[in-house]
Structures are given as structure tokens and as C-alpha cells.
Design an enzyme around this catalytic site. Structure first.
Site, PDB file in Angstrom:
ATOM      1  N   TYR B  37       0.785  -1.132   0.139  1.00 54.78           N
ATOM      2  CA  TYR B  37      -0.013  -0.197   0.154  1.00 54.78           C
ATOM      3  C   TYR B  37       0.851   1.312   0.104  1.00 54.78           C
ATOM      4  O   TYR B  37       1.891   1.330   0.710  1.00 54.78           O
ATOM      5  CB  TYR B  37      -0.978   0.124   1.224  1.00 54.78           C
ATOM      6  CG  TYR B  37      -1.822  -0.876   1.501  1.00 54.78           C
ATOM      7  CD1 TYR B  37      -2.901  -0.934   0.554  1.00 54.78           C
ATOM      8  CD2 TYR B  37      -2.226  -1.624   2.435  1.00 54.78           C
ATOM      9  CE1 TYR B  37      -4.064  -1.909   0.552  1.00 54.78           C
ATOM     10  CE2 TYR B  37      -3.189  -2.546   2.618  1.00 54.78           C
ATOM     11  CZ  TYR B  37      -4.001  -2.627   1.546  1.00 54.78           C
ATOM     12  OH  TYR B  37      -5.192  -3.541   1.650  1.00 54.78           O
ATOM     13  N   HIS B 193     -13.594   2.114   5.977  1.00 51.28           N
ATOM     14  CA  HIS B 193     -12.180   1.716   5.711  1.00 51.28           C
ATOM     15  C   HIS B 193     -11.724   0.626   6.866  1.00 51.28           C
ATOM     16  O   HIS B 193     -10.595  -0.015   6.805  1.00 51.28           O
ATOM     17  CB  HIS B 193     -11.332   2.777   5.380  1.00 51.28           C
ATOM     18  CG  HIS B 193     -11.313   3.241   4.065  1.00 51.28           C
ATOM     19  ND1 HIS B 193     -11.642   4.473   3.890  1.00 51.28           N
ATOM     20  CD2 HIS B 193     -11.123   2.487   2.856  1.00 51.28           C
ATOM     21  CE1 HIS B 193     -11.335   4.631   2.518  1.00 51.28           C
ATOM     22  NE2 HIS B 193     -11.187   3.577   2.027  1.00 51.28           N
ATOM     23  N   ARG B 223      -6.422   7.287  -8.542  1.00 52.97           N
ATOM     24  CA  ARG B 223      -5.402   6.247  -7.946  1.00 52.97           C
ATOM     25  C   ARG B 223      -6.084   4.747  -8.751  1.00 52.97           C
ATOM     26  O   ARG B 223      -7.139   4.678  -9.097  1.00 52.97           O
ATOM     27  CB  ARG B 223      -5.260   5.830  -6.474  1.00 52.97           C
ATOM     28  CG  ARG B 223      -6.634   5.551  -5.631  1.00 52.97           C
ATOM     29  CD  ARG B 223      -6.545   5.516  -4.540  1.00 52.97           C
ATOM     30  NE  ARG B 223      -5.623   4.415  -3.784  1.00 52.97           N
ATOM     31  CZ  ARG B 223      -6.193   3.118  -3.339  1.00 52.97           C
ATOM     32  NH1 ARG B 223      -7.554   3.023  -3.166  1.00 52.97           N
ATOM     33  NH2 ARG B 223      -5.439   2.225  -3.110  1.00 52.97           N
ATOM     34  N   ASN B 225      -6.434   0.613  -7.800  1.00 46.78           N
ATOM     35  CA  ASN B 225      -6.440  -0.385  -6.789  1.00 46.78           C
ATOM     36  C   ASN B 225      -6.867  -1.648  -7.534  1.00 46.78           C
ATOM     37  O   ASN B 225      -7.112  -1.605  -8.603  1.00 46.78           O
ATOM     38  CB  ASN B 225      -7.460  -0.081  -5.942  1.00 46.78           C
ATOM     39  CG  ASN B 225      -7.459  -1.151  -4.579  1.00 46.78           C
ATOM     40  OD1 ASN B 225      -6.295  -1.719  -4.126  1.00 46.78           O
ATOM     41  ND2 ASN B 225      -8.556  -1.213  -3.700  1.00 46.78           N
ATOM     42  N   GLU B 265      -9.281  -1.254 -10.409  1.00 43.36           N
ATOM     43  CA  GLU B 265     -10.048  -0.245 -10.062  1.00 43.36           C
ATOM     44  C   GLU B 265      -9.435   0.954 -10.557  1.00 43.36           C
ATOM     45  O   GLU B 265      -8.297   1.509  -9.979  1.00 43.36           O
ATOM     46  CB  GLU B 265     -10.628  -0.368  -8.869  1.00 43.36           C
ATOM     47  CG  GLU B 265     -11.623  -1.379  -8.585  1.00 43.36           C
ATOM     48  CD  GLU B 265     -11.910  -1.396  -7.074  1.00 43.36           C
ATOM     49  OE1 GLU B 265     -12.954  -2.318  -6.766  1.00 43.36           O
ATOM     50  OE2 GLU B 265     -11.642  -0.579  -6.255  1.00 43.36           O
ATOM     51  N   TYR B 316      -6.649 -10.877   2.659  1.00 39.83           N
ATOM     52  CA  TYR B 316      -8.019  -9.691   2.534  1.00 39.83           C
ATOM     53  C   TYR B 316      -8.649  -9.498   0.965  1.00 39.83           C
ATOM     54  O   TYR B 316      -9.638  -9.463   0.646  1.00 39.83           O
ATOM     55  CB  TYR B 316      -7.320  -8.254   2.764  1.00 39.83           C
ATOM     56  CG  TYR B 316      -8.309  -6.938   2.430  1.00 39.83           C
ATOM     57  CD1 TYR B 316      -9.330  -6.995   3.254  1.00 39.83           C
ATOM     58  CD2 TYR B 316      -7.989  -6.063   1.606  1.00 39.83           C
ATOM     59  CE1 TYR B 316     -10.141  -5.771   3.173  1.00 39.83           C
ATOM     60  CE2 TYR B 316      -8.748  -5.073   1.382  1.00 39.83           C
ATOM     61  CZ  TYR B 316      -9.997  -4.975   2.125  1.00 39.83           C
ATOM     62  OH  TYR B 316     -10.471  -3.684   1.747  1.00 39.83           O
ATOM     63  N   LYS B 317      -7.543  -9.825   0.162  1.00 36.80           N
ATOM     64  CA  LYS B 317      -8.148  -9.925  -1.432  1.00 36.80           C
ATOM     65  C   LYS B 317      -8.904 -11.211  -1.809  1.00 36.80           C
ATOM     66  O   LYS B 317      -9.038 -11.181  -3.055  1.00 36.80           O
ATOM     67  CB  LYS B 317      -6.831  -9.610  -2.271  1.00 36.80           C
ATOM     68  CG  LYS B 317      -6.463  -8.018  -2.056  1.00 36.80           C
ATOM     69  CD  LYS B 317      -5.460  -7.707  -2.823  1.00 36.80           C
ATOM     70  CE  LYS B 317      -4.768  -6.262  -2.710  1.00 36.80           C
ATOM     71  NZ  LYS B 317      -5.822  -5.174  -3.135  1.00 36.80           N
TER      72      LYS B 317
END
Lengths: 322, 346
Positions: B37, B193, B223, B225, B265, B316-317
Site C-alpha cells: 500500500y 475503511h 489512484r 487499486n 479499479e 484480504y483480497k
């Protein structure tokens, strides 16, 4: 990102004296067409360029209707002891002049959830409310404005607002001893009311302070505090990162002097409220004259930070992380 | 010459694919061989001709089919589109932003004619020709946000700005990576978040919020993602987890190339002029591993990124289950050589 906001090239369409102290300026896009849409409470930063001296950049609230973007209008109160920005506007700016203003930025926006908008203005602090009332009236919004001024002859736009909105506008003349009955006002509002204040600092402190004491949630209290930078004694500063030494003139802000040296800190309001130009102090020998509303009192005392848009320094040496 | 819109599906038989030209313009999100990140926000300035960044809002060959998929999702679950009462003005702001931009960028497909408050909108790919009064909701078949976002690719969140925070007070979310508008509606930036690992400790959200609160009109930001999705499914929502969650158990060494998709994204941030709200479009791009591997550089780099991804992020993904199979498949494309800097496919 570059410093500040995108710029707009505008032409002065009209200059209208409103009373002894206030003059209104109308700007239209030089290239024709429409200016960007804005919301009530927004300001633009006006660049004042005069031969033989560095430019001054002052923020002014937009007071035209957000529903009409064929032009922007601002009202400038003449400040005879200021650093000359308002005097420049009053004396030098003529219809047909080309000027540069920033895109609108809103740091005093309406809370659109409000069941009612209660507005309190003092003096030239009326200008953002002229735009906000126009926006709210068009949407059928519920608002009420209480506006205090020294004398009838200086009641900038008092008549105009009463003509537009009738009983929703309450005028208070200081010279007639008329006072805003603040406590009664603050204790008689329907739930869901939001309070907005713009005017001289003592008025803002009074209204915000009483609202807190009377139990208003701070989320429902909004105020616009910024003012143009004030002049002061000249001083020098060292910019440690860029390795430059700068001189800040009497009529210049520290931010303007930093920019004149070719360093561009970010900025939005140039009035000490948005926090963008916050600058770390590496060392100093002297005293700070903090004029901002961004840093906490503790930060002011610490000597570790300064807002160069409005604050100044007196003393032997000042080294900044720029 | 206009865009040739593909007829395809994002469910059932999953006929979605990218044409070779679209593979080349895919917004590959890794500029180096590893990923962590960062506050990777930059000004949303126009990019190279033909790229997904050429115009403020990209319309591509999947436009018509994506809009059909959105209509199906909304028909099954109307709560995918919600707008709290104070957000209607922001909806008009968004309608103006999208119509003006789409008509300027793609005049062969969209036309906007404005006569005061009377607006005439023509959307040729979707066969729409409507005249309405700007600001008068009764003159549109839906609220202004829903009306225009049924005609615009990507999800849209409209964030109200107040009290030094951003609030998820309106949005249309049908192509999401496992989050729910109905769950998040009304939450502030830190609340929605909360589930993201590692980033809080790094102070990422505090810095990101400070940046977003100061996004100015005329200066949008963006940005990228990313995550991965099994089958080209746009609607991977928590509400439909039972439909797509089990897909993750179906990955085999034989079907990786066709089933596993990199999902990117393109997130942009725009200050809206009348409401002073912030709109946050989240545009989803999908690419199959077979398509991605037509660029040796991308395949090599993705192999290293997925192989070395910290465990928390992989969890998480949602990659845990099929990560070994995917890494094995990608390793065939990795000769250990140096990859060129930057995002491009070479």
C-alpha cells in the site's frame, strides 16, 4: 500537485461603489462562456499585480448567485491600514482590466442536511451569505439571517436582502443600540438547525462560544474566519530545504515572499484556515505573530509550526523547512 | 469511427473478453515487481491517446453490456442504488459532470444540448433520447444520480463533506469487489475503511482523508487499486457471495488462463460544484490471465507480485485458496529476467 488551485482568466465587467467603504467587482470569463459552477460560501483568490512589486493574493467570498455563472462578483471593503490589497482594488481596478482569479474553493459550505439554516453576519462578513441565501431560496430552503452593522449608511446589501427575502432578514444597527438577542435566538431554534457565522473575530468568538455554552453540538456550528494577511515589520527567513534566504517586506506575507523566491508551498485559502501551507520551523530566535485559525494554541506556543499565509515573525533569525 | 461495442455477459456463460486492442490499453497497476500500500494518488490529467486515461470518464467496448448487467443487478436488488435526502443536489452535479464529459469526449455516441434549464440528452449506444428540466427530478425516470449512472460504467459513491470527514451518503454500486453500499451507507471515511488490514497502522487513511478533503474543483485526482476475481463477474457483492464465493474453489492448473482475472479499479475523485460533495467513481477493468500473458512483461511481473504478496493482503483480497495454483501457472512466464520500469506492456 501544484500550489493553489487552477486559475481563471477574467475581465472586470463592472466596478460598483456600494457605500463609503465597500466596492463591488464583477468578473466575466475573458474567453467568453460561463465560469465554473460554485456553491454558496465559496471564495476565490484574487491575484493583484502591480508593476514594480511582487503580486498580492487575497481571498474574497463570492457573493453572486451560484445559479448564475455568467459572472462572479465580490465585494471588497477598503482597509486603510492593511497592506494595500483592498486599496489597490478600490483605486486601480477598472472595467475592462484583465485579472486572474482562482477556481472557487468552499471552506464554508452549507450543511444540506439542515432542517433550518440560521445565519449571523457582521459587516463585510455578509458576502458569503448573499450567495448562500440565493442558493437556498432557489431550493425552497428554510433560512433566517441576522445581520449587524455599524450604521445604516454602511449596511452593505441590507436593503437588497430585505427586498429579496423580507421577514427572513433581520438588521441590527449598532449606532441605534440594536443588538442581536443571541441567547434567545440560540435557544428557540427547531431541532436540526445549523448555525453559520461570518464577521469580525470578536463576533465569531461570541456566537460560537455562546452556542457551545448553550449546548449546541459543534457539528451544527459553522464559521468563516479568514481575513486577508496583515502588514507588519519586515523580517528575514532562511528556507533550509531550498537553501535560500528571503526578505519579507512590510506589505508582503511570508507566503508571498517564499513564492517570490521560486518555492511553491501548497495553498488554498491564503487566510489562515485551510491548513495547506502549514510549515515546520527548524529554529528561531525571536517571536512569532500567529494570525491563523488553523494551528492549536499549543502549536502556536511550541514554536514548531507557522502558517506563512497570514503569520509573521519579529526577531533575529528564522529557519523554515521549505 | 466509433467504439465497436461487444455483446457479452458477466454472469452465467461468462462470454466477456477483451479485444487485442483492449488488452494493450488495460490499466496494469504494478509499476515494479512488488506491491505494498501507498498513498498512490496523483492528479487525474489526460493520458495518452487510446489509453483508459485519455478522457476524464473512459467509455470502452464493454459499455453496452456492462450497462445491461447493471440493470439486471438493480432489478434484483434496488438497494444497490441509494441516495440520502440531502444528496439530490450532488446527484444533479454528477449528472452534469458525466453528461458534459461524455458528450465532449465521444460526440459520435453522446450529445447534450442545453437551453437554460431545459436539457436534451441523446445516448446512441443505449438508444436513449430524453428532454428534461435540470434540477427538476420529476422530469426524469429516476433520480439524477441513478439516471446518469445507469448510463455510465463503474460504481459511483457520492461523499458528503462535513465535520472534517467524508460520509458515504449516496451511491450506485453494482460492480464491486466484495463491499456493500447498503452496509456502508451513512458511514464516515474511517468507518467504511475499518476492515482494511495494515493500512491503518501506516497512517494511510489519515493522510488520504486530508488529501481528499482538499480535492478542488477543476483538479480531480486518481489512484489504481486491484484484486483478483474468478470468472469475469462484475457483481462480486457480499449480498451475492453465495453465487461467486464458491467459484474460488474451481481453479485448476488447466483453467487458470480463462478463469482467473486481474481486477483493476481506476478510482477518481472529483469535487462537485453545487453541493461541495466529493464524487468517487470506481471503474472496474477485468483481464483474463490468458489475455494478460500476451504481454511477457506483465506476466513476469504479476508472477512476482502474487508470489511475494504479504499473507494479510492475500487473505484480504481473497486469493488464499488459489494462490499456489496461480503462482505455479504464472511461473511458466517468468524467466527471472529484468522487467522494464513503468506500467506499460512493452
Amino acid at each position: 500537485m501544484s500550489a493553489g488551485t487552477t486559475k481563471l482568466d477574467v475581465t472586470v465587467a463592472d466596478v460598483v461603489p456600494v457605500n463609503d467603504l465597500v466596492t463591488r467587482f464583477h468578473f466575466r470569463p475573458t474567453a467568453g462562456g460561463l465560469l465554473p459552477t460554485f456553491s454558496g460560501g465559496a471564495h476565490v483568490v484574487v491575484e493583484m499585480r502591480e508593476a514594480g512589486r511582487p503580486p498580492r493574493l487575497n481571498p474574497y467570498s463570492l457573493m453572486s448567485s451560484p445559479l448564475d455563472t455568467s459572472e462572479y462578483t465580490i465585494s471588497v471593503r477598503r482597509d486603510d491600514v492593511g497592506r494595500g490589497g483592498s486599496l489597490f482594488m478600490h483605486r486601480n481596478v477598472r472595467p475592462g482590466d484583465r485579472m486572474v482569479v482562482s477556481y472557487p474553493v468552499n471552506l464554508f459550505s452549507l450543511d444540506l442536511r439542515a432542517k433550518k439554516h440560521l445565519m449571523i453576519a457582521g459587516g463585510i462578513g455578509i458576502t458569503p451569505f448573499v450567495a448562500q441565501t440565493a442558493q437556498l431560496a432557489a431550493e425552497g430552503g428554510n433560512f433566517e439571517l441576522h445581520y449587524a452593522c455599524r450604521t445604516a449608511s454602511l449596511f452593505t446589501y441590507g436593503d437588497l436582502l430585505q427586498e429579496r427575502y423580507g421577514k427572513r432578514i433581520h438588521l441590527y444597527h449598532d449606532d441605534r443600540g440594536e443588538k442581536i438577542m443571541l441567547d434567545r435566538l440560540l435557544t428557540s431554534q427547531p431541532l436540526g438547525t445549523h448555525l453559520y457565522v461570518c464577521g469580525p473575530a470578536p463576533m465569531i468568538n461570541w456566537v460560537v462560544g455562546r452556542a457551545a455554552e448553550l449546548g449546541w453540538p459543534s457539528e451544527n456550528v459553522h464559521f468563516e474566519h479568514f481575513s486577508a494577511p496583515q502588514p507588519g515589520l519586515p523580517f528575514d527567513a532562511t528556507l533550509a530545504v531550498s537553501g535560500k534566504t528571503i526578505h519579507v517586506g512590510e506589505q508582503q506575507s511570508l507566503l508571498e515572499a517564499i513564492e517570490a523566491a521560486g518555492v511553491d508551498p501548497p495553498y488554498l485559502c491564503r487566510g489562515g484556515v485551510c491548513g495547506q501551507c502549514e510549515t515546520n520551523v527548524i529554529s528561531y530566535d525571536g517571536k512569532f505573530l500567529h494570525n491563523d485559525h488553523w494551528l492549536s494554541e499549543e502549536e502556536h506556543r511550541s514554536g514548531c509550526k507557522i502558517m506563512p499565509c497570514v503569520s509573521r515573525f519579529e526577531g533575529k533569525s528564522l529557519v523554515l523547512e521549505r | 469511427m466509433g467504439i465497436q461495442f461487444r455483446k457479452e455477459t458477466f454472469r452465467d456463460d461468462f462470454s466477456f473478453k477483451n479485444s487485442p486492442e483492449h488488452v494493450r490499453r488495460f490499466p496494469f497497476p504494478f509499476h515494479e515487481d512488488s506491491y505494498m500500500y501507498a498513498v498512490n494518488i496523483e492528479p487525474h490529467k489526460p493520458g495518452p491517446k487510446g489509453s483508459v486515461l485519455e478522457f476524464p470518464f473512459d467509455v470502452d467496448e464493454h459499455y453496452v453490456s456492462e450497462m445491461e448487467d447493471r440493470a439486471l443487478v438493480l432489478a434484483e436488488d434496488p438497494l444497490r442504488c441509494q441516495s440520502l435526502p440531502h444528496m439530490t443536489l450532488a446527484g444533479w452535479d454528477l449528472l452534469e459532470l458525466l453528461m458534459v464529459s461524455m458528450a465532449e469526449s465521444y460526440p459520435e455516441h453522446f450529445t447534450l444540448t442545453r437551453d437554460g434549464d431545459t436539457w436534451h440528452w441523446i445516448n446512441r449506444p443505449l438508444g436513449i433520447d430524453d428532454t428534461f428540466v435540470f434540477g427538476d427530478t420529476s422530469t426524469l425516470p429516476y433520480g439524477p444520480m441513478e439516471y446518469i449512472t445507469r448510463q455510465s460504467q463503474g460504481d459511483y459513491c457520492i461523499l458528503d463533506q462535513r465535520d472534517g470527514n467524508l460520509w458515504m451518503d449516496a451511491g450506485i454500486v453494482t460492480t464491486q469487489a466484495d463491499w456493500s453500499l447498503d452496509f456502508d451507507i451513512g458511514m464516515n471515511f474511517f468507518e467504511w475503511h475499518a476492515p482494511v488490514p495494515l493500512a491503518h497502522e501506516k497512517g494511510i487513511f489519515t493522510r488520504a482523508l486530508k488529501f481528499l478533503l482538499n480535492v478542488q474543483q477543476g483538479q480531480p485526482a486518481r489512484r489504481l487499486n486491484w484484486t483478483m476475481t474468478i470468472n469475469p463477474r462484475l457483481d462480486t457483492s457480499p449480498e451475492n457471495y453465495h453465487k461467486w464465493g464458491p467459484d474460488r474453489t474451481t481453479v485448476t492448473p488447466e483453467n487458470v488462463g480463462d478463469k482467473v482475472h486481474l481486477r483493476v479499479e481506476l478510482q477518481t475523485f472529483w469535487r462537485l460544484p453545487r453541493s461541495n460533495a466529493l464524487v468517487f467513481p470506481i471503474r472496474c477493468y477485468l483481464i483474463k490471465m490468458d489475455e494478460l500473458a500476451t504481454s511477457p512483461k506483465w506476466a513476469k511481473r504479476l508472477h512476482r507480485v502474487i508470489r511475494d504478496l504479504p499473507e494479510e493482503l492475500a487473505t484480504y483480497k481473497g486469493l488464499t485458496r488459489y494462490r499456489p495454483t496461480l503462482v505455479e501457472w504464472l511461473s511458466k512466464y517468468d524467466d527471472g529476467g529484468v522487467t522494464s520500469p513503468g506500467f506499460g506492456p512493452d
